[in-house]
Write a protein that holds these residues in place. Structure first.
Motif, PDB file in Angstrom:
ATOM      1  N   LYS A   1       1.252   7.883   1.618  1.00 51.10           N
ATOM      2  CA  LYS A   1      -0.145   7.693   1.972  1.00 51.10           C
ATOM      3  C   LYS A   1      -0.896   9.023   1.949  1.00 51.10           C
ATOM      4  O   LYS A   1      -2.024   9.106   1.453  1.00 51.10           O
ATOM      5  CB  LYS A   1      -0.255   7.054   3.357  1.00 51.10           C
TER       6      LYS A   1
ATOM      7  N   GLY B   1      -8.575  11.918  -4.186  1.00 49.04           N
ATOM      8  CA  GLY B   1      -9.966  12.154  -3.820  1.00 49.04           C
ATOM      9  C   GLY B   1     -10.440  13.564  -4.099  1.00 49.04           C
ATOM     10  O   GLY B   1     -11.646  13.839  -4.019  1.00 49.04           O
TER      11      GLY B   1
ATOM     12  N   GLY C   1     -12.064  -1.413  -0.104  1.00 45.09           N
ATOM     13  CA  GLY C   1     -11.629  -0.296  -0.944  1.00 45.09           C
ATOM     14  C   GLY C   1     -12.323  -0.304  -2.296  1.00 45.09           C
ATOM     15  O   GLY C   1     -12.655   0.759  -2.841  1.00 45.09           O
ATOM     16  N   THR C   2     -12.559  -1.508  -2.838  1.00 44.94           N
ATOM     17  CA  THR C   2     -13.279  -1.605  -4.107  1.00 44.94           C
ATOM     18  C   THR C   2     -14.708  -1.097  -3.958  1.00 44.94           C
ATOM     19  O   THR C   2     -15.226  -0.402  -4.836  1.00 44.94           O
ATOM     20  CB  THR C   2     -13.286  -3.065  -4.593  1.00 44.94           C
TER      21      THR C   2
ATOM     22  N   TRP D   1      -4.687   2.862   1.685  1.00 49.76           N
ATOM     23  CA  TRP D   1      -5.265   3.063   3.005  1.00 49.76           C
ATOM     24  C   TRP D   1      -5.993   1.834   3.545  1.00 49.76           C
ATOM     25  O   TRP D   1      -5.991   1.591   4.762  1.00 49.76           O
ATOM     26  CB  TRP D   1      -6.223   4.256   2.982  1.00 49.76           C
ATOM     27  N   MET D   2      -6.613   1.052   2.691  1.00 52.52           N
ATOM     28  CA  MET D   2      -7.425  -0.070   3.154  1.00 52.52           C
ATOM     29  C   MET D   2      -6.715  -1.410   3.044  1.00 52.52           C
ATOM     30  O   MET D   2      -7.139  -2.387   3.667  1.00 52.52           O
ATOM     31  CB  MET D   2      -8.725  -0.138   2.337  1.00 52.52           C
TER      32      MET D   2
ATOM     33  N   PHE E   1      -7.509   4.047  -2.277  1.00 52.42           N
ATOM     34  CA  PHE E   1      -8.146   3.043  -1.426  1.00 52.42           C
ATOM     35  C   PHE E   1      -7.199   1.877  -1.146  1.00 52.42           C
ATOM     36  O   PHE E   1      -7.207   1.312  -0.045  1.00 52.42           O
ATOM     37  CB  PHE E   1      -9.428   2.533  -2.090  1.00 52.42           C
ATOM     38  N   HIS E   2      -6.393   1.524  -2.133  1.00 50.91           N
ATOM     39  CA  HIS E   2      -5.429   0.436  -1.980  1.00 50.91           C
ATOM     40  C   HIS E   2      -4.456   0.746  -0.844  1.00 50.91           C
ATOM     41  O   HIS E   2      -4.211  -0.079   0.038  1.00 50.91           O
ATOM     42  CB  HIS E   2      -4.684   0.266  -3.303  1.00 50.91           C
TER      43      HIS E   2
ATOM     44  N   GLY F   1     -15.610   1.158  -1.810  1.00 48.10           N
ATOM     45  CA  GLY F   1     -15.466   2.612  -1.744  1.00 48.10           C
ATOM     46  C   GLY F   1     -15.298   3.227  -3.121  1.00 48.10           C
ATOM     47  O   GLY F   1     -15.862   4.289  -3.416  1.00 48.10           O
ATOM     48  N   LEU F   2     -14.519   2.552  -3.968  1.00 47.32           N
ATOM     49  CA  LEU F   2     -14.350   3.025  -5.344  1.00 47.32           C
ATOM     50  C   LEU F   2     -15.683   3.024  -6.084  1.00 47.32           C
ATOM     51  O   LEU F   2     -16.011   3.977  -6.798  1.00 47.32           O
ATOM     52  CB  LEU F   2     -13.349   2.125  -6.070  1.00 47.32           C
TER      53      LEU F   2
ATOM     54  N   LEU G   1      -7.980   6.904  -8.023  1.00 48.07           N
ATOM     55  CA  LEU G   1      -8.847   6.753  -6.859  1.00 48.07           C
ATOM     56  C   LEU G   1      -8.672   5.369  -6.241  1.00 48.07           C
ATOM     57  O   LEU G   1      -8.643   5.223  -5.008  1.00 48.07           O
ATOM     58  CB  LEU G   1     -10.297   6.980  -7.289  1.00 48.07           C
ATOM     59  N   TYR G   2      -8.552   4.347  -7.077  1.00 49.05           N
ATOM     60  CA  TYR G   2      -8.375   2.999  -6.544  1.00 49.05           C
ATOM     61  C   TYR G   2      -7.034   2.860  -5.830  1.00 49.05           C
ATOM     62  O   TYR G   2      -6.931   2.174  -4.811  1.00 49.05           O
ATOM     63  CB  TYR G   2      -8.477   1.967  -7.660  1.00 49.05           C
TER      64      TYR G   2
END
Length: 446
Positions: free
Chosen positions: A221, A228, A101-102, A90-91, A87-88, A104-105, A83-84
Motif C-alpha cells: 500500500k 502519485g 477512486g475513479t 487505498w479506496m 486508488f484501487h 480521484g483518478l 495512478l488507478y
C-alpha cells in the motif's frame, strides 16, 4: 434587409447546416464567407485573410497542441494505470470505494491534461472494466466515468478556459484559478452522491473482498503511493511554476509536455509506438481546434460589422425588458441546448461574438462568466440525445452497456452539475475568491 434580419439569417443558416451533420468549421466558415461577399462584395474576401493572420499571431494558441500532447502521453504510456492502481489499493475496501477512486483518478488526470476526451479514454479503458468485474452497478459507474471526465475542461490547466481567455481577452491565470474551487466542489458533490447511494444500497458498490484485502500488505500500500509522485511532478512543473511567475503560459505548457515525456521515459514507457500514437492524435485534435477557431473568427468579424451584439442587447433589455439575471439564465439554457449537438469549442466560438460583449455590458465579471460557461458545457456534454460524452462513452464502453444505459446513467450527475452551477451563480466568490486573493498577494492584476 435590416442588419438585425441578416444577423438572424446567418445564425439560423449556420445552425441548420450544423444539424445536417456538416463539419463544424465548414458550416461556420461557409456562412461567414457567403455573408461577407453578400454584404461587402470583393472587400469581403479580406475578412478570411485577416482572420487567418489574427489566428497565426495568437501566441498563446501554442499552448493548445502542448496540452493535448501531454494528455495523450499520460494515456498512451500507461501512467494513468499506475495512478488507478494506487486508488484501487487505498479506496477499494470502502463501500463504493472504487467509484470514489475513479473520481480521484479523473481529478488527477484533469489536473494534468485539461481535456475531457483524455479522461474519458482513461476511465473507460482502465476503470470501467475493473468496476464492472467487481460487481458495481453499471449505471452508476458509467455515470461516474462520464461525469468525472468532464472535470477536465474545468480543473486547471483547462484548454477550454485557455480558449475562452483568448476570445474574451481575459487572463488565463485568473481563469485557471477561478476554476479550482468550482471543480473541487463538483468533484465533492459527485463523491457525496456516490457515498450516499452506496450507503443506502450497498449492492451498487460492493467493497473489495476480504480475501483480496488480506493479500495486500502494508508495504504494498505504501509503495503504491509512488504512483502519485509523477502527477504531482507534472502538475507543479506546469501549473505551479506558472502561478509562481517563473514561466509564461506557453512556457508552462511546454514544461508540462516535457515533464510528461520525461516521466514516461524514466518509467521506461516511452517507445516509438507510444510517441507516434501520441503525436498523431495530438496533431488531429489540434488541427480540428485550429480550423474551428479560424472559421469562428471570420464569422465573428461579420457579426461585429453588422452590429449584431448591440441589436441583441437592445432586444433583451429594451424590447423584452429582461433583467440582467434573466438574460444570463437564458444564455446558460441556450448553451445546454446547443450542447446536445455541438462540442464545447464550437459552442464557445459560435456565440462568443454575441454573449461575451453582452455579459460585460450587463455588468457581470467575465472571469466568473468563463467558469459558468465551462460548467454549462460540462452539463451539455452529458445531456441527451447528442451530448458529446455520451457518444464517446458509447464508442468506448465494454459489451453489455448500450446507449439506453448510458443515457440513464448520466441523469443523476446532470442534476448534481445543475446544483453546482446554481451555487456558483448564487455565490460568485466560489469562483472569484482565489484569483482575487492571488492577485492581491501578487500586488496587482495577473
Amino acid at each position: 434587409m435590416a442588419y438585425e434580419h441578416i444577423a438572424l439569417l446567418m445564425f439560423t443558416s449556420m445552425m441548420v447546416l450544423l444539424i445536417t451533420g456538416k463539419r463544424v468549421f465548414g458550416a461556420i466558415g461557409f456562412v461567414a464567407v457567403v455573408a461577407a461577399f453578400w454584404l461587402w462584395g470583393q472587400g469581403g474576401s479580406e475578412m478570411a485573410f485577416s482572420a487567418a493572420m489574427k489566428l497565426m499571431k495568437w501566441y498563446p494558441l501554442l499552448t493548445l497542441p502542448l496540452f493535448v500532447y501531454m494528455g495523450y502521453m499520460l494515456s498512451e504510456s500507461g501512467l494513468a494505470e499506475d495512478l488507478y492502481r494506487m486508488f484501487h489499493v487505498w479506496m477499494g475496501p470502502l463501500p463504493g470505494g472504487l467509484a470514489l477512486g475513479t473520481l480521484g483518478l479523473m481529478v488527477a488526470i484533469s489536473a494534468m491534461n485539461g481535456l475531457s476526451v483524455a479522461g474519458m479514454a482513461i476511465g473507460a479503458s482502465i476503470a470501467l472494466p475493473e468496476l464492472l468485474r467487481r460487481g458495481y452497478d453499471k449505471l452508476m459507474v458509467t455515470g461516474v466515468v462520464q461525469a468525472g471526465s468532464s472535470l477536465g475542461i474545468l480543473v486547471p490547466p483547462s484548454v477550454v478556459l485557455v480558449l475562452y481567455g483568448m476570445i474574451a481577452r481575459q487572463p488565463v491565470s485568473q481563469l485557471w484559478l477561478a476554476g479550482v474551487f468550482p471543480g473541487l466542489l463538483m468533484a465533492g458533490l459527485f463523491a457525496l452522491y456516490v457515498v450516499l447511494r452506496c450507503r443506502f444500497n450497498p449492492r451498487l458498490g460492493p467493497p473489495m473482498a476480504a480475501e483480496e484485502r488480506r493479500t495486500i500488505t502494508r508495504r504494498e500500500k505504501l509503495a503504491s503511493l509512488r504512483a502519485g509522485i509523477a502527477p504531482l511532478f507534472i502538475f507543479f512543473s506546469m501549473t505551479g511554476l506558472f502561478l509562481l511567475g517563473f514561466t509564461s503560459l506557453v512556457e508552462s505548457a511546454a514544461v508540462g509536455a516535457v515533464a510528461a515525456t520525461l516521466v514516461a521515459l524514466f518509467k521506461r514507457r516511452l517507445s516509438a509506438a507510444v510517441l507516434e500514437s501520441t503525436l498523431r492524435k495530438s496533431l488531429g485534435i489540434t488541427c480540428m481546434f485550429m480550423w474551428i477557431i479560424l472559421a469562428a473568427l471570420c464569422f465573428g468579424a461579420v457579426f461585429d460589422g453588422l452590429g449584431a451584439v448591440a441589436a441583441i442587447e437592445n432586444l433583451f433589455v429594451e424590447s423584452l425588458h429582461l433583467s440582467p439575471w434573466q438574460i444570463l439564465v437564458l444564455m446558460q439554457l441556450s448553451f445546454i441546448v446547443m450542447g446536445m449537438f455541438l462540442d464545447d469549442t464550437a459552442m464557445l466560438v459560435i456565440v462568443a461574438p454575441l454573449y461575451i460583449p453582452l455579459v460585460g455590458a450587463l455588468g457581470f465579471d467575465l472571469v466568473w462568466y468563463g467558469v459558468l460557461y465551462t460548467i454549462t458545457c460540462q452539463i451539455a456534454y452529458l445531456t441527451p440525445p447528442f451530448g458529446y460524452n455520451l457518444f464517446l462513452m458509447r464508442a468506448m464502453a465494454p459489451p453489455g452497456i448500450d446507449l439506453a444505459d448510458i443515457y440513464r446513467s448520466v441523469l443523476p450527475f446532470v442534476l448534481v452539475m445543475l446544483l453546482a452551477l446554481a451555487l456558483v451563480m448564487l455565490f460568485p466568490q466560489i469562483a472569484l475568491w482565489l484569483p482575487q486573493w492571488y492577485s492581491a498577494s501578487a500586488g496587482g492584476d495577473l
